[in-house]
Design an enzyme around this catalytic site. Structure first.
Site, PDB file in Angstrom:
ATOM      1  N   GLU A  29      39.472  39.318  44.381  1.00  0.00           N
ATOM      2  CA  GLU A  29      39.269  38.480  43.201  1.00  0.00           C
ATOM      3  C   GLU A  29      38.152  39.065  42.336  1.00  0.00           C
ATOM      4  O   GLU A  29      37.137  39.545  42.843  1.00  0.00           O
ATOM      5  CB  GLU A  29      38.888  37.082  43.678  1.00  0.00           C
ATOM      6  CG  GLU A  29      38.550  36.077  42.605  1.00  0.00           C
ATOM      7  CD  GLU A  29      38.056  34.776  43.199  1.00  0.00           C
ATOM      8  OE1 GLU A  29      37.858  33.826  42.414  1.00  0.00           O
ATOM      9  OE2 GLU A  29      37.872  34.689  44.436  1.00  0.00           O
TER      10      GLU A  29
ATOM     11  N   ASP B  27      23.555  41.888  54.509  1.00  0.00           N
ATOM     12  CA  ASP B  27      23.001  42.826  53.521  1.00  0.00           C
ATOM     13  C   ASP B  27      22.592  42.028  52.284  1.00  0.00           C
ATOM     14  O   ASP B  27      22.982  42.350  51.159  1.00  0.00           O
ATOM     15  CB  ASP B  27      24.025  43.906  53.175  1.00  0.00           C
ATOM     16  CG  ASP B  27      23.411  45.098  52.460  1.00  0.00           C
ATOM     17  OD1 ASP B  27      22.174  45.161  52.347  1.00  0.00           O
ATOM     18  OD2 ASP B  27      24.171  45.976  52.001  1.00  0.00           O
TER      19      ASP B  27
END
Length: 292
Positions: free
Chosen positions: A98, A201
């Site tokens: 997306e 992260d």
């Protein structure tokens, strides 16, 4: 660029996902970080986001990222782009997802971001780790399950990268011994806590203001670990408002002594960045290790 064979694969994958015939009209190169080629794919059903990389060097990187995005989706906490397809074509691996459009931050953006992260962290499992290895950047991330966070952190996170840095002659034997000494102290540093689903992260380059004005996170290195890892990573390079940390602490207070563990938690991403980008992080790593 996007060749005809890849276009056909992407069209087929999107058609299957969306249950409508998809035609790709254009592919525009966009900025998407230092690791992958990234494109905005225009179709008859709107726009999508595409990552490309070398299938020979990183054959399973996008499969791992797809799984990580799915895991974050399943937590129903933070917004993440919906992964749509991954595969290989003509020596290139790809990940299609997306396209997230930037919006304007709502007034309680940071508070909501922190509360959503705390909600994600409450998703747990019996062991630290993940079903398979994955990546942080292009560095292989090992996820062998352990019931102890100190053991997991030592054997799956710190020492593999310390040895890699030593093999590449970035650090010397003395620093290896310092890292081993720190690892022996980890059981005394970290209080017991259930494994938390981590982004893995979480720095400022891996979130944006989504179309609803809330935080949208991407480029994860997902695993079940100690939740202080995400918070320490967020502090490492800046970009998070202080309201974020206060709101997280209000939603789910960290265990006493967390301030003293920030450097230890940041050691892993510092090692990753030293391996990826060079020795500029050497002094920060040495400073953490010398404290132990």
């Amino acid at each position: 660029m996007i060749d005809e064979i890849l276009q056909k694969q992407l069209s087929a994958a999107l058609s299957e996902q969306l249950k409508v015939k998809i035609h790709i009209n254009d592919a525009k190169s966009v900025h998407g970080g230092d690791i992958n080629q990234t494109f905005r794919i225009g179709t008859n059903e709107g726009y999508f986001f595409l990552k490309l990389n070398d299938a020979r060097r990183y054959p399973d990187m996008f499969a791992a990222e797809y799984a990580g995005l799915e895991a974050l989706h399943g937590a129903r906490a933070l917004t993440v782009p919906q992964p749509l397809a991954y595969g290989q074509s003509n020596g290139q691996s790809y990940l299609l997802m997306e396209l997230m459009v930037k919006g304007n931050a709502v007034q309680d953006f940071w508070e909501h971001f922190a509360q959503s992260l705390a909600q994600q962290h409450r998703k747990t499992q019996p062991h630290y780790g993940y079903p398979a290895p994955n990546y942080i950047g292009t560095v292989r991330q090992y996820n062998t399950p352990y019931s102890s966070w100190p053991v997991f952190y030592a054997f799956n996170r710190l020492m593999p990268l310390v040895r890699m840095a030593y093999d590449q002659r970035i650090i010397d034997q003395g620093m290896v011994q310092q890292a081993e000494r720190l690892c022996r102290q980890l059981p005394q540093l970290f209080p017991a806590e259930a494994p938390a689903l981590l982004h893995g992260d979480l720095w400022s380059g891996n979130f944006m203001v989504g179309p609803d004005g809330r935080a949208c996170v991407f480029d994860p290195a997902v695993y079940y670990g100690h939740r202080e890892m995400d918070l320490a990573m967020a502090r490492l390079f800046g970009g998070f408002d202080t309201r974020f940390y206060y709101a997280y602490q209000a939603a789910w207070p960290l265990s006493p002594g967390w301030q003293q563990r920030i450097g230890v938690c940041q050691l892993y991403p510092l090692l990753v960045h030293m391996l990826l980008f060079g020795g500029n992080y050497y002094n920060s790593i040495r400073e953490v290790l010398q404290a132990y």
